[in-house]
Design a protein around this motif. Structure first.
Motif, PDB file in Angstrom:
ATOM      1  N   PRO A   7      25.248  31.949  66.534  1.00 39.36           N
ATOM      2  CA  PRO A   7      25.406  32.437  67.866  1.00 39.36           C
ATOM      3  C   PRO A   7      26.085  33.740  67.915  1.00 39.36           C
ATOM      4  CG  PRO A   7      26.162  30.144  67.163  1.00 39.36           C
ATOM      5  CD  PRO A   7      25.980  30.999  66.001  1.00 39.36           C
ATOM      6  N   GLY A   8      25.740  34.569  69.149  1.00 43.96           N
ATOM      7  CA  GLY A   8      26.463  35.774  69.160  1.00 43.96           C
ATOM      8  C   GLY A   8      25.963  36.491  70.393  1.00 43.96           C
ATOM      9  N   ILE A   9      26.477  37.569  70.851  1.00 46.26           N
ATOM     10  CA  ILE A   9      25.951  38.501  72.080  1.00 46.26           C
ATOM     11  C   ILE A   9      25.434  39.481  71.500  1.00 46.26           C
ATOM     12  CG2 ILE A   9      26.859  39.467  74.025  1.00 46.26           C
ATOM     13  CD1 ILE A   9      29.091  37.483  74.403  1.00 46.26           C
ATOM     14  N   ALA A  10      24.077  39.792  71.754  1.00 50.73           N
ATOM     15  CA  ALA A  10      23.366  40.817  71.414  1.00 50.73           C
ATOM     16  C   ALA A  10      23.126  42.063  72.470  1.00 50.73           C
ATOM     17  CB  ALA A  10      22.040  40.514  70.625  1.00 50.73           C
ATOM     18  N   CYS A  11      23.488  43.369  72.290  1.00 48.89           N
ATOM     19  CA  CYS A  11      23.317  44.240  73.138  1.00 48.89           C
ATOM     20  C   CYS A  11      22.371  45.321  72.577  1.00 48.89           C
ATOM     21  CB  CYS A  11      24.757  44.874  73.519  1.00 48.89           C
ATOM     22  SG  CYS A  11      25.805  43.521  73.912  1.00 48.89           S
ATOM     23  N   ILE A  12      21.695  46.035  73.651  1.00 45.55           N
ATOM     24  CA  ILE A  12      20.850  47.306  73.378  1.00 45.55           C
ATOM     25  C   ILE A  12      21.471  48.485  74.268  1.00 45.55           C
ATOM     26  CG2 ILE A  12      18.778  48.611  73.509  1.00 45.55           C
ATOM     27  CD1 ILE A  12      17.412  45.834  73.389  1.00 45.55           C
ATOM     28  N   LEU A  13      21.972  49.523  73.600  1.00 44.11           N
ATOM     29  CA  LEU A  13      22.420  50.662  74.354  1.00 44.11           C
ATOM     30  C   LEU A  13      21.875  52.084  73.816  1.00 44.11           C
ATOM     31  CD1 LEU A  13      26.419  50.162  74.533  1.00 44.11           C
ATOM     32  CD2 LEU A  13      24.783  49.681  76.281  1.00 44.11           C
ATOM     33  N   GLY A  14      20.776  52.209  74.842  1.00 44.60           N
ATOM     34  CA  GLY A  14      20.114  53.539  74.338  1.00 44.60           C
ATOM     35  C   GLY A  14      20.242  54.215  75.709  1.00 44.60           C
ATOM     36  N   THR A  15      18.911  54.877  75.916  1.00 44.48           N
ATOM     37  CA  THR A  15      18.495  55.434  77.211  1.00 44.48           C
ATOM     38  C   THR A  15      18.855  54.326  78.579  1.00 44.48           C
ATOM     39  OG1 THR A  15      16.982  56.794  76.427  1.00 44.48           O
ATOM     40  CG2 THR A  15      16.847  56.542  78.823  1.00 44.48           C
ATOM     41  N   GLY A  16      18.526  53.183  78.122  1.00 40.70           N
ATOM     42  CA  GLY A  16      18.719  52.066  79.125  1.00 40.70           C
ATOM     43  C   GLY A  16      19.801  51.220  78.440  1.00 40.70           C
ATOM     44  N   ALA A  17      20.077  49.801  78.994  1.00 40.09           N
ATOM     45  CA  ALA A  17      21.022  49.031  78.284  1.00 40.09           C
ATOM     46  C   ALA A  17      20.350  47.526  78.665  1.00 40.09           C
ATOM     47  CB  ALA A  17      22.444  49.253  78.959  1.00 40.09           C
ATOM     48  N   ASN A  18      20.717  46.721  77.858  1.00 40.04           N
ATOM     49  CA  ASN A  18      20.482  45.373  77.892  1.00 40.04           C
ATOM     50  C   ASN A  18      21.176  44.485  77.189  1.00 40.04           C
ATOM     51  OD1 ASN A  18      18.970  43.147  79.451  1.00 40.04           O
ATOM     52  ND2 ASN A  18      16.869  43.861  78.755  1.00 40.04           N
ATOM     53  N   SER A  19      21.401  43.122  77.447  1.00 37.28           N
ATOM     54  CA  SER A  19      22.183  42.189  76.602  1.00 37.28           C
ATOM     55  C   SER A  19      21.680  40.743  76.751  1.00 37.28           C
ATOM     56  CB  SER A  19      23.760  42.198  76.962  1.00 37.28           C
ATOM     57  OG  SER A  19      23.824  41.843  78.268  1.00 37.28           O
ATOM     58  N   CYS A  20      22.196  39.837  75.687  1.00 36.17           N
ATOM     59  CA  CYS A  20      21.829  38.371  75.932  1.00 36.17           C
ATOM     60  C   CYS A  20      22.655  37.754  75.054  1.00 36.17           C
ATOM     61  CB  CYS A  20      20.181  38.554  75.466  1.00 36.17           C
ATOM     62  SG  CYS A  20      20.209  38.491  73.559  1.00 36.17           S
ATOM     63  N   LEU A  21      22.948  36.476  75.681  1.00 37.99           N
ATOM     64  CA  LEU A  21      23.553  35.388  74.826  1.00 37.99           C
ATOM     65  C   LEU A  21      22.782  34.668  73.935  1.00 37.99           C
ATOM     66  CD1 LEU A  21      26.204  33.681  74.465  1.00 37.99           C
ATOM     67  CD2 LEU A  21      25.495  32.566  76.264  1.00 37.99           C
ATOM     68  N   TYR A  22      22.903  34.699  72.525  1.00 39.27           N
ATOM     69  CA  TYR A  22      21.777  33.983  71.608  1.00 39.27           C
ATOM     70  C   TYR A  22      22.643  32.955  70.825  1.00 39.27           C
ATOM     71  CZ  TYR A  22      19.105  34.437  67.537  1.00 39.27           C
ATOM     72  OH  TYR A  22      18.065  34.266  66.126  1.00 39.27           O
ATOM     73  N   ASP A  23      21.662  31.694  70.964  1.00 39.84           N
ATOM     74  CA  ASP A  23      22.468  30.553  70.456  1.00 39.84           C
ATOM     75  C   ASP A  23      22.037  30.519  68.633  1.00 39.84           C
ATOM     76  OD1 ASP A  23      19.905  29.753  70.109  1.00 39.84           O
ATOM     77  OD2 ASP A  23      20.050  28.063  71.543  1.00 39.84           O
ATOM     78  N   GLY A  24      21.518  31.427  68.199  1.00 39.62           N
ATOM     79  CA  GLY A  24      21.054  31.244  66.817  1.00 39.62           C
ATOM     80  C   GLY A  24      19.679  31.101  66.523  1.00 39.62           C
ATOM     81  N   ASN A  25      19.208  30.827  67.648  1.00 44.62           N
ATOM     82  CA  ASN A  25      17.706  30.551  67.686  1.00 44.62           C
ATOM     83  C   ASN A  25      16.935  31.052  68.499  1.00 44.62           C
ATOM     84  OD1 ASN A  25      16.918  28.756  65.438  1.00 44.62           O
ATOM     85  ND2 ASN A  25      18.432  27.287  66.266  1.00 44.62           N
ATOM     86  N   ASP A  26      17.549  31.169  69.961  1.00 43.59           N
ATOM     87  CA  ASP A  26      16.809  31.503  71.154  1.00 43.59           C
ATOM     88  C   ASP A  26      17.834  32.346  71.964  1.00 43.59           C
ATOM     89  OD1 ASP A  26      14.277  30.107  70.945  1.00 43.59           O
ATOM     90  OD2 ASP A  26      15.380  28.250  71.235  1.00 43.59           O
ATOM     91  N   ILE A  27      17.420  33.133  73.129  1.00 42.60           N
ATOM     92  CA  ILE A  27      18.144  33.742  74.054  1.00 42.60           C
ATOM     93  C   ILE A  27      18.238  32.695  75.088  1.00 42.60           C
ATOM     94  CG2 ILE A  27      18.124  35.601  75.693  1.00 42.60           C
ATOM     95  CD1 ILE A  27      16.444  37.206  73.852  1.00 42.60           C
ATOM     96  N   VAL A  28      19.534  32.389  75.440  1.00 45.90           N
ATOM     97  CA  VAL A  28      19.732  31.432  76.341  1.00 45.90           C
ATOM     98  C   VAL A  28      20.179  31.851  77.666  1.00 45.90           C
ATOM     99  CG1 VAL A  28      19.960  29.498  74.609  1.00 45.90           C
ATOM    100  CG2 VAL A  28      21.966  30.781  75.383  1.00 45.90           C
ATOM    101  N   GLN A  29      20.762  33.062  77.667  1.00 48.50           N
ATOM    102  CA  GLN A  29      21.191  33.900  78.901  1.00 48.50           C
ATOM    103  C   GLN A  29      21.037  35.246  79.030  1.00 48.50           C
ATOM    104  OE1 GLN A  29      24.928  32.209  80.301  1.00 48.50           O
ATOM    105  NE2 GLN A  29      25.089  33.706  82.044  1.00 48.50           N
ATOM    106  N   ASN A  30      20.810  35.841  79.987  1.00 52.26           N
ATOM    107  CA  ASN A  30      20.391  37.397  79.953  1.00 52.26           C
ATOM    108  C   ASN A  30      21.035  37.762  81.417  1.00 52.26           C
ATOM    109  OD1 ASN A  30      17.784  39.504  81.106  1.00 52.26           O
ATOM    110  ND2 ASN A  30      19.237  40.053  79.384  1.00 52.26           N
ATOM    111  N   THR A  31      22.132  38.777  81.410  1.00 49.33           N
ATOM    112  CA  THR A  31      22.380  39.393  82.654  1.00 49.33           C
ATOM    113  C   THR A  31      21.268  40.514  82.742  1.00 49.33           C
ATOM    114  OG1 THR A  31      24.657  39.078  81.855  1.00 49.33           O
ATOM    115  CG2 THR A  31      24.276  40.689  83.730  1.00 49.33           C
ATOM    116  N   PRO A  32      20.734  40.370  84.118  1.00 47.38           N
ATOM    117  CA  PRO A  32      19.756  41.252  84.176  1.00 47.38           C
ATOM    118  C   PRO A  32      20.273  42.863  84.323  1.00 47.38           C
ATOM    119  CG  PRO A  32      20.397  40.397  86.228  1.00 47.38           C
ATOM    120  CD  PRO A  32      21.169  39.546  85.185  1.00 47.38           C
ATOM    121  N   ALA A  33      19.526  43.632  83.559  1.00 47.15           N
ATOM    122  CA  ALA A  33      19.898  45.149  83.459  1.00 47.15           C
ATOM    123  C   ALA A  33      20.064  45.861  84.733  1.00 47.15           C
ATOM    124  CB  ALA A  33      19.089  45.838  82.308  1.00 47.15           C
TER     125      ALA A  33
END
Length: 301
Positions: free
Chosen positions: A128-154
């Protein structure tokens, strides 16, 4: 064998792996093609890239050593498990991308996922962890070790994308024209970039891809981080990212991992922002490919 694709709007990185052995897969070859984004490209364009660019490289790949060693017993294309990760692979566009790949490879051995899933798998693996993308744009998600279970809309660079290169550019340009403390920076930046205020307004409001232009200011900022005003601007951009995108997950116990150029080029400022907002900073890497190789190369039998 395994073929992994990490695709953005500019280019796609392809990595060919041996099957997962007890001690992990080995990289056999890497290829590159144009970027493939089904949200912006039609089927004919994608077919051309796959057929001419990718297949042109795979067809000339020297397979004799693999065949003689017993690793490759069948024709290469029918023996591939394909994992495609792309920035334009929204749920609505996944079926089209699977169809295009299925015309080249064995359809039931093709998986298509978003770039956010690439980040989650590469950074968190099966934990489990929180994974983020920071480039020209940005995104993030809450990951339970198998699936993305929550995503704050970018929400994109106008309504959101805090922490991104485009938002940093917006903060920077606002500061140099409105904050007297930035007057020397303004003069140096405009001279170096051969720009005027009018030209900048035109690029942002009248020309296409304003987000990309805004993100180019990072090329200047990263070279002048010895200036506290600019370093603090980066920190404030990252702090707003944590507040707006990571706090809603309500998981301060989990590490927050990052992939992308902004995270890679500003590690000190990112660490400062994470500490200030009370989060645990995890891995920071520029590309997800190494993590994806580890994820798909594990023997989980």
């Amino acid at each position: 064998m395994i073929l992994i694709a990490d695709s953005g709007s500019t280019k796609t990185d392809w990595t060919l792996l041996t099957p997962p052995y007890p001690h992990g897969s080995k990289v056999v070859a890497t290829f590159h093609s144009q970027g493939i984004t089904p949200i912006h490209q039609d089927a004919d364009t994608i077919r051309y890239i796959l057929g001419q660019e990718l297949m042109g490289q795979l067809s000339t790949f020297p397979r004799a050593a693999l065949i003689s060693s017993g690793v490759l017993e069948q024709p290469l294309l029918s023996n591939l498990n394909v994992f495609f990760y792309g920035s334009g692979c929204t749920p609505a566009h996944v079926p089209m991308m699977k169809q295009m790949l299925g015309e080249v490879f064995t359809p039931d051995k093709v998986e298509v996922h978003s770039d956010l899933m690439a980040a989650a798998r590469a950074l968190c693996q099966h934990e489990p962890g929180i994974a983020c993308i920071l480039g020209t744009g940005a995104n993030s998600c809450l990951y339970d070790g198998n699936d993305i279970v929550q995503n704050t809309p970018a929400l994109g660079y106008i309504l959101g994308d805090e922490g991104s290169g485009s938002v940093l550019g917006r903060l920077f340009l606002n500061a140099i024209f409105k904050n007297p403390q930035f007057s020397d920076i303004r003069d140096e930046y405009l001279k170096e970039q051969k720009l005027t205020q009018a030209a900048i307004i035109n690029k942002v409001y009248r020309e296409p891809m304003a987000n990309r232009f805004l993100a180019t200011t990072s090329l200047y900022i990263v070279q002048h981080l010895d200036n506290p005003l600019l370093s603090n601007l980066v920190v404030q951009n990252f702090r707003q990212f944590f507040r707006s995108n990571i706090t809603p997950y309500q998981r301060p116990d989990l590490p927050v991992h990052f992939v992308g150029s902004m995270a890679h080029h500003y590690p000190q400022q990112l660490a400062e922002a994470a500490a200030a907002e009370g989060f645990i900073l995890g891995q920071v890497t520029q590309s997800p490919m190494e993590g994806l190789i580890a994820y798909h190369g594990q023997d989980r039998s």
